[in-house]
Design a protein around this motif. Structure first.
Motif, PDB file in Angstrom:
ATOM      1  N   ALA A  92     -27.472  22.937  44.342  1.00 26.97           N
ATOM      2  CA  ALA A  92     -25.555  22.601  43.444  1.00 26.97           C
ATOM      3  C   ALA A  92     -25.118  21.328  43.284  1.00 26.97           C
ATOM      4  O   ALA A  92     -26.197  20.874  42.754  1.00 26.97           O
ATOM      5  CB  ALA A  92     -24.880  22.211  45.567  1.00 26.97           C
ATOM      6  N   SER A  93     -24.023  21.181  42.779  1.00 24.18           N
ATOM      7  CA  SER A  93     -23.768  20.178  41.455  1.00 24.18           C
ATOM      8  C   SER A  93     -22.646  19.134  42.362  1.00 24.18           C
ATOM      9  O   SER A  93     -21.699  20.199  42.599  1.00 24.18           O
ATOM     10  CB  SER A  93     -23.572  20.466  40.407  1.00 24.18           C
ATOM     11  N   TRP A  94     -22.856  17.761  42.319  1.00 21.27           N
ATOM     12  CA  TRP A  94     -21.964  16.633  42.509  1.00 21.27           C
ATOM     13  C   TRP A  94     -22.018  15.433  41.668  1.00 21.27           C
ATOM     14  O   TRP A  94     -23.168  15.538  40.830  1.00 21.27           O
ATOM     15  CB  TRP A  94     -22.277  16.677  44.170  1.00 21.27           C
ATOM     16  N   THR A  95     -20.808  14.578  42.403  1.00 18.65           N
ATOM     17  CA  THR A  95     -20.766  13.341  41.491  1.00 18.65           C
ATOM     18  C   THR A  95     -21.483  12.040  43.054  1.00 18.65           C
ATOM     19  O   THR A  95     -21.046  12.661  43.946  1.00 18.65           O
ATOM     20  CB  THR A  95     -19.719  12.906  41.022  1.00 18.65           C
ATOM     21  N   GLU A  96     -22.765  11.088  42.651  1.00 16.84           N
ATOM     22  CA  GLU A  96     -22.215   9.913  43.403  1.00 16.84           C
ATOM     23  C   GLU A  96     -21.500   8.588  42.693  1.00 16.84           C
ATOM     24  O   GLU A  96     -21.792   8.480  42.095  1.00 16.84           O
ATOM     25  CB  GLU A  96     -24.106   9.581  43.658  1.00 16.84           C
ATOM     26  N   VAL A  97     -21.426   7.982  43.764  1.00 15.36           N
ATOM     27  CA  VAL A  97     -20.897   6.451  43.186  1.00 15.36           C
ATOM     28  C   VAL A  97     -22.571   5.262  43.375  1.00 15.36           C
ATOM     29  O   VAL A  97     -22.250   4.916  44.214  1.00 15.36           O
ATOM     30  CB  VAL A  97     -19.281   5.966  43.617  1.00 15.36           C
ATOM     31  N   TRP A  98     -22.322   4.682  42.378  1.00 13.61           N
ATOM     32  CA  TRP A  98     -23.411   4.034  42.578  1.00 13.61           C
ATOM     33  C   TRP A  98     -23.105   2.661  42.543  1.00 13.61           C
ATOM     34  O   TRP A  98     -22.581   2.055  41.406  1.00 13.61           O
ATOM     35  CB  TRP A  98     -25.243   4.034  41.625  1.00 13.61           C
ATOM     36  N   PRO A  99     -23.698   1.118  42.683  1.00 19.26           N
ATOM     37  CA  PRO A  99     -23.160   0.000  42.130  1.00 19.26           C
ATOM     38  C   PRO A  99     -23.614  -0.577  40.360  1.00 19.26           C
ATOM     39  O   PRO A  99     -25.199   0.764  40.208  1.00 19.26           O
ATOM     40  CB  PRO A  99     -23.827  -1.138  42.860  1.00 19.26           C
ATOM     41  N   GLY A 100     -23.209  -0.603  39.519  1.00 18.08           N
ATOM     42  CA  GLY A 100     -23.900  -0.734  38.094  1.00 18.08           C
ATOM     43  C   GLY A 100     -23.414  -2.592  38.200  1.00 18.08           C
ATOM     44  O   GLY A 100     -22.384  -3.368  38.858  1.00 18.08           O
ATOM     45  N   THR A 101     -24.052  -2.638  36.502  1.00 15.89           N
ATOM     46  CA  THR A 101     -24.193  -4.254  36.557  1.00 15.89           C
ATOM     47  C   THR A 101     -22.262  -4.317  35.541  1.00 15.89           C
ATOM     48  O   THR A 101     -22.071  -5.726  36.220  1.00 15.89           O
ATOM     49  CB  THR A 101     -24.604  -4.180  34.804  1.00 15.89           C
ATOM     50  N   ASP A 102     -21.289  -3.255  35.776  1.00 14.00           N
ATOM     51  CA  ASP A 102     -20.242  -4.030  35.480  1.00 14.00           C
ATOM     52  C   ASP A 102     -19.314  -2.748  36.144  1.00 14.00           C
ATOM     53  O   ASP A 102     -18.045  -2.334  36.058  1.00 14.00           O
ATOM     54  CB  ASP A 102     -19.318  -3.035  34.265  1.00 14.00           C
ATOM     55  N   GLY A 103     -19.295  -3.092  37.683  1.00 16.36           N
ATOM     56  CA  GLY A 103     -18.712  -2.304  38.358  1.00 16.36           C
ATOM     57  C   GLY A 103     -19.438  -0.661  39.135  1.00 16.36           C
ATOM     58  O   GLY A 103     -20.528  -1.036  38.707  1.00 16.36           O
ATOM     59  N   GLU A 104     -18.715   0.249  39.611  1.00 16.65           N
ATOM     60  CA  GLU A 104     -19.222   0.961  40.153  1.00 16.65           C
ATOM     61  C   GLU A 104     -19.625   1.918  38.957  1.00 16.65           C
ATOM     62  O   GLU A 104     -19.165   2.462  37.638  1.00 16.65           O
ATOM     63  CB  GLU A 104     -17.920   1.658  40.413  1.00 16.65           C
ATOM     64  N   THR A 105     -20.488   2.499  38.945  1.00 16.06           N
ATOM     65  CA  THR A 105     -21.079   3.717  38.834  1.00 16.06           C
ATOM     66  C   THR A 105     -20.799   5.186  38.511  1.00 16.06           C
ATOM     67  O   THR A 105     -21.657   5.718  39.864  1.00 16.06           O
ATOM     68  CB  THR A 105     -22.183   3.885  37.328  1.00 16.06           C
ATOM     69  N   ILE A 106     -20.555   6.457  38.414  1.00 12.37           N
ATOM     70  CA  ILE A 106     -20.631   7.312  38.487  1.00 12.37           C
ATOM     71  C   ILE A 106     -21.608   8.300  37.875  1.00 12.37           C
ATOM     72  O   ILE A 106     -21.828   8.440  36.857  1.00 12.37           O
ATOM     73  CB  ILE A 106     -18.856   8.319  38.458  1.00 12.37           C
ATOM     74  N   ARG A 107     -22.447   9.202  38.906  1.00 10.27           N
ATOM     75  CA  ARG A 107     -23.973   9.111  38.627  1.00 10.27           C
ATOM     76  C   ARG A 107     -23.419  11.136  38.455  1.00 10.27           C
ATOM     77  O   ARG A 107     -22.786  11.601  40.146  1.00 10.27           O
ATOM     78  CB  ARG A 107     -24.616   9.094  39.166  1.00 10.27           C
TER      79      ARG A 107
END
Length: 331
Positions: free
Chosen positions: A52-67
């Motif tokens: 299956a596929s989905w998105t995850e939100v992780w902290p990044g250097t310039d705010g949140e990053t969506i994977r």
């Protein structure tokens, strides 16, 4: 030391005797025979894992990053191993095990993961990750005396996360419910064991999760040992009454709220049941306030009124119309 509304003086010998009695009762009740890990490996049923596929939100250097994530869901292989062996072992893998519903354990079943195996809850699932089968709600009245509990359940190992990747980001996994639907009201945990006897949780890591790491209620003869919290966002070990003859030992790490909570009374939206708590042995409780966590044990007595329960029903449980509970804790 016995703590309650009134705490009489007790000697060290009294404490040693009581702790020995608790230890003996718990050890006699829990299942100490581990199945052969190779025979119960979830890898036997790997072909049943669904992609299956989905998105995850992780902290990044310039705010949140969506994977964007594509992975395999291991709910079905885990269920199949439990059905065949009464046990399941999750070996270490290069990739996490993803699940999108709770692993449900029946009496006598055993769930074990390698210490380095990571199990993740798919974003938006909004459930717990592990629970027992026979949950019973105590929201509308005291737990019935004839509620059949689940017994001899063991959970050991693994790194469990609901992907609360930052203090403000939960990836849609906030409530830790017992199921998507129908659910038992007011369950709130990563691991939920309610209406159980003779259960053990050992050597588990709970990482970055929003609900209580371990929620226990209506439980007797239980062992929680060697649990570590890694940037956990809420309570660590959270016990709701009725509960008795339990051991909470060697607990470490960082939590965002109570490190250990023994709550005979609790907020209605996070308490599956209400009742007395007694004969609880706690040892080696190590919080980490220097890392921004807490380092305390909460003892919460109170009064719970069940408006919809008749006086006759309450009398059968040797209580009054308003039920007062006190917490007793042995250290």
């Amino acid at each position: 030391v016995v703590m309650g509304a009134v705490a009489p003086a007790h000697s060290d010998s009294d404490a040693d005797r009581l702790s020995g009695e608790i230890e003996t009762r718990v050890r006699q009740a829990i299942n100490v025979v581990d199945p052969v890990k190779r025979e119960a490996s979830v890898e036997q049923f790997e072909e049943s894992a669904v992609t299956a596929s989905w998105t995850e939100v992780w902290p990044g250097t310039d705010g949140e990053t969506i994977r964007e994530v594509t992975g395999r869901l291991w709910n079905a292989p885990i269920r199949m191993a439990l059905a065949k062996h009464g046990a399941v072992f999750l070996p270490k893998r290069d990739e996490p095990y993803y699940i999108n519903d709770p692993v449900v354990l029946k009496s006598g079943q055993w769930l074990c993961a390698d210490r380095e195996a990571e199990i993740r809850l798919v974003p938006g699932s909004n459930t717990c990750m592990v629970r027992n089968e026979s949950l019973v709600s105590g929201q509308s009245g005291p737990i019935p005396a004839d509620a059949n509990p689940d017994t001899e359940i063991t959970i050991e190992g693994g790194i469990w996360t609901t992907l609360a990747t930052s203090p403000t980001q939960s990836n849609g996994n906030v409530h830790g419910r017992s199921a998507r639907r129908p659910e038992v009201p007011s369950c709130h945990g990563v691991i939920i064991l309610s209406n159980v006897r003779g259960v053990a949780i050992r050597n588990v890591v709970v990482r970055q999760s929003r609900a209580h790491a371990v929620q226990l209620s209506n439980c007797r003869e239980f062992l929680v040992e060697g649990v570590v919290f890694d940037e956990h966002r809420r309570d660590g070990i959270h016990v709701n009454g009725p509960a008795s003859c339990g051991i909470i030992r060697d607990i470490r790490g960082v939590t965002g709220d109570d490190f250990v909570a023994l709550n005979a009374w609790d907020w209605c939206h996070t308490a599956p049941a209400f009742g007395p708590i007694h004969h609880i042995l706690m040892e080696a409780i190590h919080g980490s306030p220097q890392l921004g966590g807490t380092d305390e044990i909460r003892l919460l007595p109170g009064t719970k009124t069940f408006a919809a329960v008749s006086y006759t029903h309450l009398r059968a449980h040797e209580t009054q119309e308003e039920i007062s509970y006190a917490v007793f804790c042995l250290k």
